[in-house]
Motif scaffolding. Structure first.
Motif, PDB file in Angstrom:
ATOM      1  N   ASP A  87       0.796  -1.073  -0.052  1.00  0.00           N
ATOM      2  CA  ASP A  87       0.115  -0.095   0.021  1.00  0.00           C
ATOM      3  C   ASP A  87       0.847   1.246   0.028  1.00  0.00           C
ATOM      4  O   ASP A  87       0.393   2.315   0.110  1.00  0.00           O
ATOM      5  N   GLY A  88       2.109   1.263  -0.075  1.00  0.00           N
ATOM      6  CA  GLY A  88       3.035   2.212  -0.193  1.00  0.00           C
ATOM      7  C   GLY A  88       3.455   2.819   1.040  1.00  0.00           C
ATOM      8  O   GLY A  88       4.092   3.899   1.247  1.00  0.00           O
ATOM      9  N   ILE A 155      10.386   9.902   0.414  1.00  0.00           N
ATOM     10  CA  ILE A 155      10.214   8.398   0.121  1.00  0.00           C
ATOM     11  C   ILE A 155       9.725   8.111  -1.177  1.00  0.00           C
ATOM     12  O   ILE A 155       8.889   8.704  -1.840  1.00  0.00           O
ATOM     13  N   VAL A 156      10.482   7.512  -2.061  1.00  0.00           N
ATOM     14  CA  VAL A 156      10.033   7.288  -3.541  1.00  0.00           C
ATOM     15  C   VAL A 156       9.365   5.901  -3.989  1.00  0.00           C
ATOM     16  O   VAL A 156       8.417   6.212  -4.617  1.00  0.00           O
ATOM     17  N   SER A 157       9.489   4.923  -3.230  1.00  0.00           N
ATOM     18  CA  SER A 157       8.715   3.787  -3.348  1.00  0.00           C
ATOM     19  C   SER A 157       8.781   3.000  -1.781  1.00  0.00           C
ATOM     20  O   SER A 157       9.756   2.924  -1.223  1.00  0.00           O
ATOM     21  N   ALA A 158       7.745   2.169  -1.689  1.00  0.00           N
ATOM     22  CA  ALA A 158       7.863   0.987  -0.622  1.00  0.00           C
ATOM     23  C   ALA A 158       7.026  -0.201  -1.094  1.00  0.00           C
ATOM     24  O   ALA A 158       5.771  -0.003  -1.529  1.00  0.00           O
ATOM     25  N   LYS A 159       7.669  -1.290  -1.546  1.00  0.00           N
ATOM     26  CA  LYS A 159       7.277  -2.454  -1.824  1.00  0.00           C
ATOM     27  C   LYS A 159       7.431  -3.746  -0.865  1.00  0.00           C
ATOM     28  O   LYS A 159       8.724  -3.823  -0.298  1.00  0.00           O
ATOM     29  N   PRO A 160       6.548  -4.702  -0.699  1.00  0.00           N
ATOM     30  CA  PRO A 160       7.125  -5.754   0.240  1.00  0.00           C
ATOM     31  C   PRO A 160       8.045  -6.463  -0.315  1.00  0.00           C
ATOM     32  O   PRO A 160       8.271  -6.288  -1.642  1.00  0.00           O
ATOM     33  N   TYR A 161       8.849  -6.907   0.647  1.00  0.00           N
ATOM     34  CA  TYR A 161      10.044  -7.735   0.307  1.00  0.00           C
ATOM     35  C   TYR A 161       9.668  -9.258  -0.373  1.00  0.00           C
ATOM     36  O   TYR A 161       8.952  -9.910   0.301  1.00  0.00           O
ATOM     37  N   GLN A 162      10.460  -9.488  -1.133  1.00  0.00           N
ATOM     38  CA  GLN A 162      10.297 -10.819  -1.855  1.00  0.00           C
ATOM     39  C   GLN A 162      11.708 -11.397  -1.838  1.00  0.00           C
ATOM     40  O   GLN A 162      12.340 -11.061  -2.332  1.00  0.00           O
TER      41      GLN A 162
END
Length: 164
Positions: A87-88, A155-162
Motif C-alpha cells: 500500500d506504499g 520516500i520514492v517507493s515502498a514495496k513488500p520484500y520478496q
C-alpha cells in the motif's frame, strides 16, 4: 512500577526464521555441551588465575549465552513471512527507495538477520528507520542522524520484500 516491553517484533522471512531456529538449537544443545567440555578440560590444567584456555572458554561461553538470549527473544516475538500490504506505507518487511540527502538509496527495512543478499538492511529502530516508519510514498521529512546532522528524506517507493 511495572514496565512493559513495547519494542516492535522483528519481521523475518520463513527462511531467516528457520536458519535462526537451527542456530538456536545448535547453540543451546551441542554448542553448550562443547563449551562446558572446553571449560572442564581447561579447569583440569591447574591454577585458574593464570589459565588462558579457561578464561577464553568462559568468554566464549558468555558470548554463546548472549546469542542464545538474543535469538530466543527475537524468535519468540518474530512476525514470520507475513508480507506487509503493498500500500506504499513504509513498515518492516518493505524494500524502500528513498532520496536521502539528495542520493537515491534502496534498502530493506527490518532485521539484519533476514540476510537480504546485496540489499542493505536498516533497522526500524535506527534513526532513519524510526523516522520513516508509517510514512507514505511521496512523503518528505527530516530526521536527525546520530551525528547530530538533520537529513532530508523523500520516500520514492515502498514495496513488500520478496525473497529473491
Amino acid at each position: 512500577m511495572p514496565t512493559t516491553n513495547s519494542a516492535p517484533s522483528a519481521w523475518l522471512t520463513q527462511e531467516a526464521f528457520d536458519r535462526l531456529q537451527a542456530e538456536l538449537t545448535q547453540l543451546s544443545g551441542p554448542g553448550r555441551a562443547e563449551i562446558v567440555s572446553k571449560i572442564e578440560q581447561a579447569r583440569q590444567e591447574g591454577d585458574l588465575k593464570e589459565n588462558g584456555g579457561y578464561h577464553a572458554a568462559k568468554d566464549e561461553q558468555g558470548k554463546i549465552e548472549a546469542r542464545i538470549r538474543q535469538l530466543s527473544e527475537m524468535l519468540r516475538s518474530a512476525r514470520v513471512g507475513e508480507a506487509p500490504a503493498d500500500d506504499g506505507v513504509v513498515e518492516q518487511g518493505m524494500v524502500v527507495v528513498a532520496t536521502i540527502a539528495g542520493d537515491e538509496t534502496t534498502f530493506l527495512l527490518g532485521s539484519r538477520e533476514v540476510g537480504a543478499g546485496d540489499l542493505e538492511v536498516y533497522s526500524e529502530r535506527s534513526a532513519l528507520g524510526a523516522a520513516i516508519m508509517g510514512k507514505k510514498v511521496g512523503d518528505k521529512l527530516d530526521y536527525v542522524a546520530p551525528n547530530g546532522r538533520t537529513i532530508d528524506v523523500v520516500i520514492v517507493s515502498a514495496k513488500p520484500y520478496q525473497n529473491l
